[in-house]
Write a protein that holds these residues in place. Structure first.
Motif, PDB file in Angstrom:
ATOM      1  N   ASP A  12      17.336  38.998  21.705  1.00 36.67           N
ATOM      2  CA  ASP A  12      18.083  40.116  22.261  1.00 36.67           C
ATOM      3  C   ASP A  12      17.232  41.918  21.736  1.00 36.67           C
ATOM      4  OD1 ASP A  12      19.565  42.388  23.330  1.00 36.67           O
ATOM      5  OD2 ASP A  12      21.555  42.203  22.346  1.00 36.67           O
ATOM      6  N   LYS A  13      15.845  42.333  23.127  1.00 38.91           N
ATOM      7  CA  LYS A  13      15.178  42.813  22.920  1.00 38.91           C
ATOM      8  C   LYS A  13      15.468  44.386  23.304  1.00 38.91           C
ATOM      9  CE  LYS A  13      11.760  39.258  23.991  1.00 38.91           C
ATOM     10  NZ  LYS A  13      10.318  39.307  24.763  1.00 38.91           N
ATOM     11  N   PHE A  14      17.127  44.137  23.386  1.00 41.05           N
ATOM     12  CA  PHE A  14      17.317  45.942  23.728  1.00 41.05           C
ATOM     13  C   PHE A  14      18.971  46.129  22.968  1.00 41.05           C
ATOM     14  CE2 PHE A  14      16.015  43.076  27.210  1.00 41.05           C
ATOM     15  CZ  PHE A  14      14.677  43.947  28.674  1.00 41.05           C
ATOM     16  N   ARG A  15      19.222  47.287  23.269  1.00 34.07           N
ATOM     17  CA  ARG A  15      19.569  47.735  22.422  1.00 34.07           C
ATOM     18  C   ARG A  15      20.512  48.979  23.500  1.00 34.07           C
ATOM     19  NH1 ARG A  15      19.373  51.008  16.472  1.00 34.07           N
ATOM     20  NH2 ARG A  15      21.569  51.543  15.779  1.00 34.07           N
ATOM     21  N   TRP A  16      21.940  48.914  23.421  1.00 38.72           N
ATOM     22  CA  TRP A  16      22.845  50.198  24.112  1.00 38.72           C
ATOM     23  C   TRP A  16      22.460  51.175  23.173  1.00 38.72           C
ATOM     24  CZ3 TRP A  16      24.654  51.622  28.830  1.00 38.72           C
ATOM     25  CH2 TRP A  16      25.174  52.838  28.852  1.00 38.72           C
ATOM     26  N   SER A  18      23.720  55.800  23.688  1.00 36.84           N
ATOM     27  CA  SER A  18      24.032  56.508  23.693  1.00 36.84           C
ATOM     28  C   SER A  18      24.467  58.181  22.686  1.00 36.84           C
ATOM     29  CB  SER A  18      25.822  55.876  24.341  1.00 36.84           C
ATOM     30  OG  SER A  18      26.694  57.380  24.901  1.00 36.84           O
ATOM     31  N   SER A  19      23.980  59.723  23.834  1.00 38.97           N
ATOM     32  CA  SER A  19      24.835  60.220  22.533  1.00 38.97           C
ATOM     33  C   SER A  19      25.950  60.285  22.408  1.00 38.97           C
ATOM     34  CB  SER A  19      24.568  61.799  23.012  1.00 38.97           C
ATOM     35  OG  SER A  19      24.716  61.824  24.438  1.00 38.97           O
ATOM     36  N   ASN A  20      26.739  59.462  22.700  1.00 45.21           N
ATOM     37  CA  ASN A  20      28.638  59.706  22.608  1.00 45.21           C
ATOM     38  C   ASN A  20      28.725  58.382  22.068  1.00 45.21           C
ATOM     39  OD1 ASN A  20      29.097  61.874  24.465  1.00 45.21           O
ATOM     40  ND2 ASN A  20      29.112  60.618  25.818  1.00 45.21           N
ATOM     41  N   LEU A  21      27.841  57.748  21.131  1.00 37.99           N
ATOM     42  CA  LEU A  21      28.088  56.606  20.901  1.00 37.99           C
ATOM     43  C   LEU A  21      27.526  56.537  19.174  1.00 37.99           C
ATOM     44  CD1 LEU A  21      29.020  53.406  20.814  1.00 37.99           C
ATOM     45  CD2 LEU A  21      27.031  52.789  21.228  1.00 37.99           C
ATOM     46  N   PRO A  22      27.972  56.718  18.439  1.00 36.35           N
ATOM     47  CA  PRO A  22      27.409  56.916  16.875  1.00 36.35           C
ATOM     48  C   PRO A  22      26.849  56.293  16.239  1.00 36.35           C
ATOM     49  CG  PRO A  22      30.319  56.360  16.560  1.00 36.35           C
ATOM     50  CD  PRO A  22      29.439  56.417  18.141  1.00 36.35           C
ATOM     51  N   GLU A  23      25.911  55.964  15.812  1.00 38.49           N
ATOM     52  CA  GLU A  23      25.396  55.027  14.770  1.00 38.49           C
ATOM     53  C   GLU A  23      26.298  53.944  13.562  1.00 38.49           C
ATOM     54  OE1 GLU A  23      21.362  52.949  13.878  1.00 38.49           O
ATOM     55  OE2 GLU A  23      21.358  54.587  15.241  1.00 38.49           O
ATOM     56  N   TRP A  24      26.012  52.603  13.599  1.00 37.86           N
ATOM     57  CA  TRP A  24      26.917  51.984  13.670  1.00 37.86           C
ATOM     58  C   TRP A  24      26.367  52.496  11.503  1.00 37.86           C
ATOM     59  CZ3 TRP A  24      31.634  49.354  11.936  1.00 37.86           C
ATOM     60  CH2 TRP A  24      31.285  49.018  11.072  1.00 37.86           C
ATOM     61  N   ASN A  25      27.974  52.412  10.348  1.00 41.79           N
ATOM     62  CA  ASN A  25      27.576  52.620   9.349  1.00 41.79           C
ATOM     63  C   ASN A  25      29.201  51.931   8.213  1.00 41.79           C
ATOM     64  OD1 ASN A  25      29.021  53.778   6.782  1.00 41.79           O
ATOM     65  ND2 ASN A  25      26.606  55.078   6.949  1.00 41.79           N
ATOM     66  N   ALA A  26      28.904  50.809   7.931  1.00 43.39           N
ATOM     67  CA  ALA A  26      30.416  49.981   7.651  1.00 43.39           C
ATOM     68  C   ALA A  26      31.229  51.050   6.620  1.00 43.39           C
ATOM     69  CB  ALA A  26      29.429  48.828   7.123  1.00 43.39           C
ATOM     70  N   THR A  27      29.848  51.453   5.162  1.00 45.64           N
ATOM     71  CA  THR A  27      31.128  51.938   5.136  1.00 45.64           C
ATOM     72  C   THR A  27      31.790  53.724   5.280  1.00 45.64           C
ATOM     73  OG1 THR A  27      28.814  51.504   2.993  1.00 45.64           O
ATOM     74  CG2 THR A  27      30.611  53.649   2.292  1.00 45.64           C
ATOM     75  N   GLU A  28      31.780  53.807   6.299  1.00 42.38           N
ATOM     76  CA  GLU A  28      32.228  54.959   7.220  1.00 42.38           C
ATOM     77  C   GLU A  28      33.185  54.393   8.009  1.00 42.38           C
ATOM     78  OE1 GLU A  28      32.264  58.684  10.500  1.00 42.38           O
ATOM     79  OE2 GLU A  28      30.002  57.518   9.793  1.00 42.38           O
ATOM     80  N   PRO A 233      24.270  36.946  17.785  1.00 40.28           N
ATOM     81  CA  PRO A 233      23.918  37.895  18.031  1.00 40.28           C
ATOM     82  C   PRO A 233      23.622  38.344  19.319  1.00 40.28           C
ATOM     83  CG  PRO A 233      22.399  37.272  16.302  1.00 40.28           C
ATOM     84  CD  PRO A 233      23.577  36.188  16.818  1.00 40.28           C
ATOM     85  N   GLY A 234      23.839  40.042  19.769  1.00 39.77           N
ATOM     86  CA  GLY A 234      23.127  40.551  20.887  1.00 39.77           C
ATOM     87  C   GLY A 234      23.844  41.554  21.038  1.00 39.77           C
ATOM     88  N   PRO A 235      24.155  41.758  23.120  1.00 39.95           N
ATOM     89  CA  PRO A 235      25.629  42.637  23.111  1.00 39.95           C
ATOM     90  C   PRO A 235      26.335  43.497  22.798  1.00 39.95           C
ATOM     91  CG  PRO A 235      24.206  41.761  25.036  1.00 39.95           C
ATOM     92  CD  PRO A 235      24.267  40.924  23.330  1.00 39.95           C
ATOM     93  N   LEU A 236      26.678  42.258  22.044  1.00 39.89           N
ATOM     94  CA  LEU A 236      28.438  42.601  21.260  1.00 39.89           C
ATOM     95  C   LEU A 236      28.523  43.379  20.072  1.00 39.89           C
ATOM     96  CD1 LEU A 236      30.325  39.430  21.780  1.00 39.89           C
ATOM     97  CD2 LEU A 236      30.646  41.725  23.137  1.00 39.89           C
ATOM     98  N   ASP A 237      27.201  43.554  19.753  1.00 42.76           N
ATOM     99  CA  ASP A 237      26.722  44.092  18.585  1.00 42.76           C
ATOM    100  C   ASP A 237      27.370  45.994  18.412  1.00 42.76           C
ATOM    101  OD1 ASP A 237      26.012  42.906  16.918  1.00 42.76           O
ATOM    102  OD2 ASP A 237      23.746  42.719  17.292  1.00 42.76           O
TER     103      ASP A 237
END
Length: 257
Positions: A12-16, A18-28, A233-237
């Protein structure tokens, strides 16, 4: 799911973004989840999404993956509509496995209901059942997950295409694992309008219609084409970030279609 069959050729060379999508933070994510449990109920596409969320919480240090469970229910209503009917009725699963009043119940249905009119009826029935159960158990939080889309092609979508355009421009092939892909976009759009009317939030996966390149057999040599499952792993991330946004917004119902 079928994603393991991509390992030999998929990177997977691509990542979605968006300004409306937060960066993933498992602790948060785990802090916001608190003591609540997440019950994810549906078919193998829900299994893929659930596994992605559990792995993200575990491997990124959140440690709340033990509060998440997946339960198989191909059609949610324990009736066969053309392609398997594994699992129990979703209401029975909630009754048997949801013991806390603040649990989060995530539902999806699609690929195993082959006729469009049947899928609409199933969706209407499930939404009505959610509304009725919410009256009896007002602490339960219901969420709907849209379909896991993509198309059948070795190409990735033009960046200028909307999800609606990608859903219609990518070819699909009438083979065994095609499921009912051609009308899933319109089905999701109709379902989302009903969810909005009833104040039920949803996890909108339609941006992944651009990822026609990321399916188990999309690059096979004449093999059966699977338009619905994703390589992992891939787009479902993107799924964990979508879920975290729901928690951040306290399950506010998006108003866009």
């Amino acid at each position: 799911g079928c994603g393991v069959q991509c390992q030999r050729h998929f990177q997977d060379k691509f990542r979605w973004n968006s300004s409306n999508l937060p960066e993933w933070n498992a602790t948060e994510f785990c802090n916001r989840l608190g003591d609540r449990r997440i019950l994810m109920i549906g078919d193998s596409t829900m299994s893929q999404a659930a596994t992605t969320l559990m792995n993200a919480a575990h491997h990124d240090g959140g440690q709340c993956q033990t509060q998440m469970s997946f339960f198989l229910s191909d059609t949610l209503l324990n009736r066969e509509y053309g392609n398997l009917n594994r699992g129990e009725h979703w209401l029975d699963l909630v009754a048997n496995h949801s013991k806390r009043d603040n649990d989060i119940v995530v539902l999806t249905v699609g690929g195993h209901v082959l006729k469009q009119r049947d899928l609409t009826r199933v969706s209407n029935t499930v939404i009505d059942q959610m509304v009725e159960l919410r009256k009896k158990r007002p602490g339960l939080q219901f969420v709907y997950k849209s379909q896991q889309p993509g198309g059948c092609s070795s190409q990735i979508a033009n960046v200028s295409w909307t999800p609606w355009e990608a859903a219609r421009k990518f070819p699909w092939k009438r083979k065994l694992y095609n499921f009912n892909y051609p009308f899933l976009y319109d089905y999701d759009e109709s379902t989302i309008r009903q969810l909005q009317a009833h104040g039920i939030p949803f996890l909108d996966m339609r941006m992944l219609y651009s990822r026609s390149d990321a399916h188990p057999y999309s690059r096979g040599r004449g093999r059966v084409t699977d338009c619905l499952h994703f390589c992992s792993p891939g787009p479902l991330d993107v799924f964990p970030s979508l879920f975290m946004r729901l928690l951040q917004q306290n399950f506010a119902v998006p108003q866009c279609i």
